[in-house]
Design a protein around this motif. Structure first.
Motif, PDB file in Angstrom:
ATOM      1  N   GLY A  59       0.803  -1.208   0.000  1.00 28.63           N
ATOM      2  CA  GLY A  59       0.000   0.000   0.000  1.00 28.63           C
ATOM      3  C   GLY A  59       0.839   1.261   0.000  1.00 28.63           C
ATOM      4  N   TRP A  60       1.884   1.288   0.822  1.00 28.54           N
ATOM      5  CA  TRP A  60       2.775   2.446   0.845  1.00 28.54           C
ATOM      6  C   TRP A  60       3.530   2.572  -0.469  1.00 28.54           C
ATOM      7  N   ARG A  61       3.996   1.435  -0.994  1.00 26.29           N
ATOM      8  CA  ARG A  61       4.776   1.485  -2.237  1.00 26.29           C
ATOM      9  C   ARG A  61       3.934   1.997  -3.398  1.00 26.29           C
ATOM     10  N   ALA A  62       2.684   1.532  -3.500  1.00 26.04           N
ATOM     11  CA  ALA A  62       1.802   1.939  -4.595  1.00 26.04           C
ATOM     12  C   ALA A  62       1.118   3.279  -4.324  1.00 26.04           C
ATOM     13  N   GLU A  63       1.243   3.764  -3.090  1.00 24.91           N
ATOM     14  CA  GLU A  63       0.604   5.010  -2.659  1.00 24.91           C
ATOM     15  C   GLU A  63      -0.917   4.950  -2.811  1.00 24.91           C
ATOM     16  N   THR A  64      -1.458   3.784  -2.458  1.00 24.94           N
ATOM     17  CA  THR A  64      -2.909   3.591  -2.494  1.00 24.94           C
ATOM     18  C   THR A  64      -3.502   3.334  -1.113  1.00 24.94           C
ATOM     19  N   ALA A  65      -2.674   2.890  -0.182  1.00 29.16           N
ATOM     20  CA  ALA A  65      -3.152   2.614   1.179  1.00 29.16           C
ATOM     21  C   ALA A  65      -2.026   2.939   2.153  1.00 29.16           C
ATOM     22  N   PHE A  66      -2.318   3.825   3.104  1.00 30.08           N
ATOM     23  CA  PHE A  66      -1.320   4.304   4.054  1.00 30.08           C
ATOM     24  C   PHE A  66      -1.752   3.865   5.456  1.00 30.08           C
ATOM     25  N   THR A  67      -0.958   3.002   6.066  1.00 28.77           N
ATOM     26  CA  THR A  67      -1.346   2.370   7.323  1.00 28.77           C
ATOM     27  C   THR A  67      -0.341   2.691   8.417  1.00 28.77           C
ATOM     28  N   TRP A  68      -0.862   3.045   9.579  1.00 31.88           N
ATOM     29  CA  TRP A  68      -0.022   3.318  10.745  1.00 31.88           C
ATOM     30  C   TRP A  68      -0.493   2.497  11.944  1.00 31.88           C
ATOM     31  N   ALA A  69       0.468   2.054  12.743  1.00 32.69           N
ATOM     32  CA  ALA A  69       0.166   1.510  14.058  1.00 32.69           C
ATOM     33  C   ALA A  69       0.117   2.678  15.039  1.00 32.69           C
ATOM     34  N   VAL A  70      -0.877   2.664  15.906  1.00 32.18           N
ATOM     35  CA  VAL A  70      -1.027   3.712  16.921  1.00 32.18           C
ATOM     36  C   VAL A  70      -0.352   3.232  18.194  1.00 32.18           C
ATOM     37  N   ARG A  71       0.533   4.062  18.728  1.00 31.37           N
ATOM     38  CA  ARG A  71       1.321   3.680  19.900  1.00 31.37           C
ATOM     39  C   ARG A  71       1.321   4.819  20.925  1.00 31.37           C
ATOM     40  N   GLU A  72       1.866   4.537  22.089  1.00 29.97           N
ATOM     41  CA  GLU A  72       2.037   5.580  23.090  1.00 29.97           C
ATOM     42  C   GLU A  72       2.983   6.645  22.538  1.00 29.97           C
ATOM     43  N   PRO A  73       2.845   7.915  22.973  1.00 30.55           N
ATOM     44  CA  PRO A  73       3.747   8.962  22.487  1.00 30.55           C
ATOM     45  C   PRO A  73       5.179   8.714  22.929  1.00 30.55           C
ATOM     46  N   GLY A  74       6.114   9.254  22.161  1.00 32.20           N
ATOM     47  CA  GLY A  74       7.526   9.102  22.485  1.00 32.20           C
ATOM     48  C   GLY A  74       8.371   8.988  21.235  1.00 32.20           C
ATOM     49  N   ASP A  75       9.662   8.770  21.440  1.00 32.23           N
ATOM     50  CA  ASP A  75      10.601   8.709  20.321  1.00 32.23           C
ATOM     51  C   ASP A  75      10.861   7.297  19.829  1.00 32.23           C
ATOM     52  N   VAL A  76      10.295   6.300  20.498  1.00 35.24           N
ATOM     53  CA  VAL A  76      10.487   4.907  20.077  1.00 35.24           C
ATOM     54  C   VAL A  76       9.124   4.240  19.945  1.00 35.24           C
ATOM     55  N   ASP A  77       9.092   3.166  19.193  1.00 31.42           N
ATOM     56  CA  ASP A  77       7.843   2.438  18.975  1.00 31.42           C
ATOM     57  C   ASP A  77       7.528   1.505  20.130  1.00 31.42           C
ATOM     58  N   GLY A  78       6.395   1.765  20.799  1.00 37.52           N
ATOM     59  CA  GLY A  78       5.907   0.867  21.820  1.00 37.52           C
ATOM     60  C   GLY A  78       4.936  -0.129  21.214  1.00 37.52           C
ATOM     61  N   PRO A  79       4.255  -0.900  22.030  1.00 40.35           N
ATOM     62  CA  PRO A  79       3.303  -1.895  21.543  1.00 40.35           C
ATOM     63  C   PRO A  79       2.167  -1.254  20.741  1.00 40.35           C
ATOM     64  N   VAL A  80       1.616  -2.011  19.813  1.00 45.98           N
ATOM     65  CA  VAL A  80       0.487  -1.548  19.010  1.00 45.98           C
ATOM     66  C   VAL A  80      -0.750  -1.440  19.894  1.00 45.98           C
ATOM     67  N   LEU A  81      -1.364  -0.263  19.902  1.00 45.63           N
ATOM     68  CA  LEU A  81      -2.606  -0.034  20.638  1.00 45.63           C
ATOM     69  C   LEU A  81      -3.812  -0.020  19.700  1.00 45.63           C
ATOM     70  N   ALA A  82      -3.570   0.355  18.456  1.00 50.47           N
ATOM     71  CA  ALA A  82      -4.643   0.467  17.478  1.00 50.47           C
ATOM     72  C   ALA A  82      -4.007   0.532  16.094  1.00 50.47           C
ATOM     73  N   MET A  83      -4.849   0.539  15.077  1.00 48.92           N
ATOM     74  CA  MET A  83      -4.377   0.676  13.704  1.00 48.92           C
ATOM     75  C   MET A  83      -5.282   1.667  12.999  1.00 48.92           C
ATOM     76  N   VAL A  84      -4.690   2.536  12.192  1.00 53.84           N
ATOM     77  CA  VAL A  84      -5.475   3.506  11.436  1.00 53.84           C
ATOM     78  C   VAL A  84      -4.903   3.583  10.028  1.00 53.84           C
ATOM     79  N   GLY A  85      -5.781   3.718   9.039  1.00 53.92           N
ATOM     80  CA  GLY A  85      -5.314   3.758   7.668  1.00 53.92           C
ATOM     81  C   GLY A  85      -6.161   4.659   6.801  1.00 53.92           C
ATOM     82  N   MET A  86      -5.567   5.074   5.693  1.00 55.28           N
ATOM     83  CA  MET A  86      -6.249   5.908   4.714  1.00 55.28           C
ATOM     84  C   MET A  86      -5.982   5.330   3.328  1.00 55.28           C
ATOM     85  N   THR A  87      -7.028   4.999   2.595  1.00 58.04           N
ATOM     86  CA  THR A  87      -6.864   4.593   1.214  1.00 58.04           C
ATOM     87  C   THR A  87      -6.969   5.822   0.316  1.00 58.04           C
TER      88      THR A  87
END
Length: 207
Positions: A59-87
């Motif tokens: 999805g990111w490569r084709a620029e058709t679907a952009f997906t993010w994992a939602v995590r606690e704020p900060g400078d490093v990636d914590g555990p996935v709390l949710a997922m949000v995406g935009m096509t």
């Protein structure tokens, strides 16, 4: 397009990776998420691997679907709390549209994380320096009040109900649909439905 981080003082949004597979498999095994989204059911670790390695990456490569994992704020990636995406849909040289989708882990609901994350993604998608979409749409199976409340808070305008519209594991479901255009305020633009629950903990949207 290379994946990038979106962040506020409340959430960090970053691309899900192989290190998130076990957590995604755990979260998506939740019957509530299976009920309201299009994820496979039962959901397995193999499904989570395919989501990260193919759906997200392609999805990111084709620029058709952009997906993010939602995590606690900060400078490093914590555990996935949710997922949000935009096509993104539309041909080059025409106005483009998008669709917002999300799910939230059971242990992260009730904190406003999805509303915050979705707001960031919607703002980016509608911004001329982002995707410059002409409209963002939201849809959910009829009865998914938690998802509808998120869309309502963000200013989506409820357009109505489409019968047998949303495809969910081979079955067409009646769907609520709503839309948001760049000039709309990012706040409720209409009263909360009288037949809706007074409050909802955000679960998922099938987009």
């Amino acid at each position: 397009m290379e994946p990038f981080v979106l962040a506020t003082d409340r959430v960090r949004l970053s691309v899900p990776t192989a290190s998130d597979v076990d957590r995604i498999a755990e979260v998506c095994a939740d019957p509530t998420i299976a009920r309201w989204t299009t994820v496979p059911s039962p959901y397995t670790r193999t499904d989570a691997e395919g989501f990260v390695e193919r759906f997200v990456t392609d999805g990111w490569r084709a620029e058709t679907a952009f997906t993010w994992a939602v995590r606690e704020p900060g400078d490093v990636d914590g555990p996935v709390l949710a997922m949000v995406g935009m096509t993104r849909e539309g041909a080059a040289g025409t106005e483009l549209s998008g669709e917002l989708g999300f799910w939230c882990a059971a242990d992260a609901r009730g904190r406003g994380l999805i509303t915050e994350a979705a707001r960031i993604v919607v703002d980016w998608a509608l911004d001329p320096e982002g995707l410059e979409l002409a409209v963002v749409r939201w849809r959910a199976n009829v009865g998914n009040w938690a998802s509808r409340r998120v869309a309502w808070k963000l200013g989506f305008r409820h357009e109505g109900t489409l019968r047998r519209f949303g495809q969910q594991r081979g079955v067409l479901q009646d769907s609520w649909v709503a839309s948001l255009v760049p000039e709309d305020p990012r706040e409720p633009n209409e009263p909360w439905p009288a037949d809706g629950p007074a409050a909802q903990r955000s679960a998922a949207s099938p987009g």
